[in-house]
Design a protein around this motif. Structure first.
Motif, PDB file in Angstrom:
ATOM      1  N   GLY A   1       0.815  -1.213   0.000  1.00 48.94           N
ATOM      2  CA  GLY A   1       0.000   0.000   0.000  1.00 48.94           C
ATOM      3  C   GLY A   1       0.845   1.258   0.000  1.00 48.94           C
ATOM      4  N   HIS A   2       1.947   1.216   0.748  1.00 46.54           N
ATOM      5  CA  HIS A   2       2.866   2.349   0.800  1.00 46.54           C
ATOM      6  C   HIS A   2       3.460   2.620  -0.585  1.00 46.54           C
ATOM      7  CE1 HIS A   2       5.866   5.070   2.485  1.00 46.54           C
ATOM      8  NE2 HIS A   2       6.765   4.427   1.755  1.00 46.54           N
ATOM      9  N   VAL A   3       3.949   1.572  -1.227  1.00 47.56           N
ATOM     10  CA  VAL A   3       4.551   1.714  -2.559  1.00 47.56           C
ATOM     11  C   VAL A   3       3.525   2.211  -3.575  1.00 47.56           C
ATOM     12  CG1 VAL A   3       5.617   0.450  -4.479  1.00 47.56           C
ATOM     13  CG2 VAL A   3       6.407   0.068  -2.144  1.00 47.56           C
TER      14      VAL A   3
ATOM     15  N   THR B   1       1.028   4.114  -2.990  1.00 47.79           N
ATOM     16  CA  THR B   1       0.804   5.539  -2.719  1.00 47.79           C
ATOM     17  C   THR B   1       1.985   6.365  -3.209  1.00 47.79           C
ATOM     18  OG1 THR B   1      -0.558   4.964  -0.817  1.00 47.79           O
ATOM     19  CG2 THR B   1       0.248   7.220  -0.918  1.00 47.79           C
ATOM     20  N   VAL B   2       3.201   5.886  -3.004  1.00 48.64           N
ATOM     21  CA  VAL B   2       4.394   6.586  -3.509  1.00 48.64           C
ATOM     22  C   VAL B   2       4.326   6.701  -5.028  1.00 48.64           C
ATOM     23  CG1 VAL B   2       6.907   6.409  -3.801  1.00 48.64           C
ATOM     24  CG2 VAL B   2       5.874   5.982  -1.564  1.00 48.64           C
ATOM     25  N   ARG B   3       3.929   5.623  -5.683  1.00 48.63           N
ATOM     26  CA  ARG B   3       3.807   5.663  -7.145  1.00 48.63           C
ATOM     27  C   ARG B   3       2.752   6.674  -7.582  1.00 48.63           C
ATOM     28  NH1 ARG B   3       6.766   2.690  -9.909  1.00 48.63           N
ATOM     29  NH2 ARG B   3       7.689   0.768  -9.141  1.00 48.63           N
ATOM     30  N   ARG B   4       1.570   6.614  -6.973  1.00 41.71           N
ATOM     31  CA  ARG B   4       0.451   7.471  -7.380  1.00 41.71           C
ATOM     32  C   ARG B   4       0.741   8.948  -7.138  1.00 41.71           C
ATOM     33  NH1 ARG B   4      -3.860   9.570  -4.749  1.00 41.71           N
ATOM     34  NH2 ARG B   4      -3.425   8.428  -2.835  1.00 41.71           N
ATOM     35  N   LEU B   5       1.359   9.265  -5.998  1.00 41.16           N
ATOM     36  CA  LEU B   5       1.560  10.666  -5.623  1.00 41.16           C
ATOM     37  C   LEU B   5       2.884  11.253  -6.088  1.00 41.16           C
ATOM     38  CD1 LEU B   5       0.151  10.641  -1.983  1.00 41.16           C
ATOM     39  CD2 LEU B   5      -0.991  11.381  -4.100  1.00 41.16           C
ATOM     40  N   PHE B   6       3.817  10.391  -6.520  1.00 44.57           N
ATOM     41  CA  PHE B   6       5.139  10.911  -6.878  1.00 44.57           C
ATOM     42  C   PHE B   6       5.686  10.307  -8.168  1.00 44.57           C
ATOM     43  CE2 PHE B   6       9.842  10.781  -6.350  1.00 44.57           C
ATOM     44  CZ  PHE B   6      10.079  12.143  -6.462  1.00 44.57           C
TER      45      PHE B   6
END
Length: 157
Positions: A117-119, A121-126
């Motif tokens: 889930g963290h990864v 979110t990192v992909r989606r937001l950055f």
């Protein structure tokens, strides 16, 4: 005292953009981790630092340096993580005053469960928003800044 060289409009825009982006990214990542796991963002970063090493452990001062935390903050946070069985202290055979911080089996499971889930979110937001060339530039810039910060920290010891 030297004359202060104030930021021009272009520099200020870049600097403030970087600051606000980092603060808002950290807040978004903290919300995601809180909603989808039992880890705080700080817990996650401690576990990342430990699991980046094959034996899953670091000397306490190395962990503090990696995270950019002072000794007191690290100690308090590790106590909370230790109470949840995410990390443990291990004696250091070569330094009786020092110790290792090691990830536990529960800590490995917690990061393994939280990472997808963290990864995402990192992909989606950055990562999805930057090109490969921009990513290379970010890597070069962050490496230089982190090197300078390490040099400054070393000079203060």
């Amino acid at each position: 005292m030297d004359q202060v060289q104030w930021l021009d409009e272009h520099e200020a825009t870049a600097w403030r953009g970087l600051q606000f982006m980092q603060m808002r990214l950290e807040a978004a990542l903290a919300r995601q981790l809180s909603a989808e796991s039992s880890l705080s963002l700080q817990d996650f970063m401690v576990l990342v630092a430990l699991t980046d090493h094959p034996d899953g452990r670091l000397r306490a001062f190395e962990l503090a340096n990696t995270l950019g935390w002072d000794k007191t903050r690290l100690s308090h946070h590790l106590k909370r993580m230790s109470a949840r069985d995410l990390v443990e202290k291990q004696t250091c055979p070569t330094d009786r005053r020092g110790y290792f911080v090691a990830v536990t089996v529960d800590g490995r499971e917690a990061i393994r469960n939280a990472a997808p889930g963290h990864v995402a979110t990192v992909r989606r937001l950055f990562l999805d928003l930057v090109s490969d060339d921009e990513l290379e530039t970010i890597i070069r810039v962050t490496s230089r800044v982190l090197d300078r910060l390490s040099e400054d920290a070393d000079g203060q010891r």
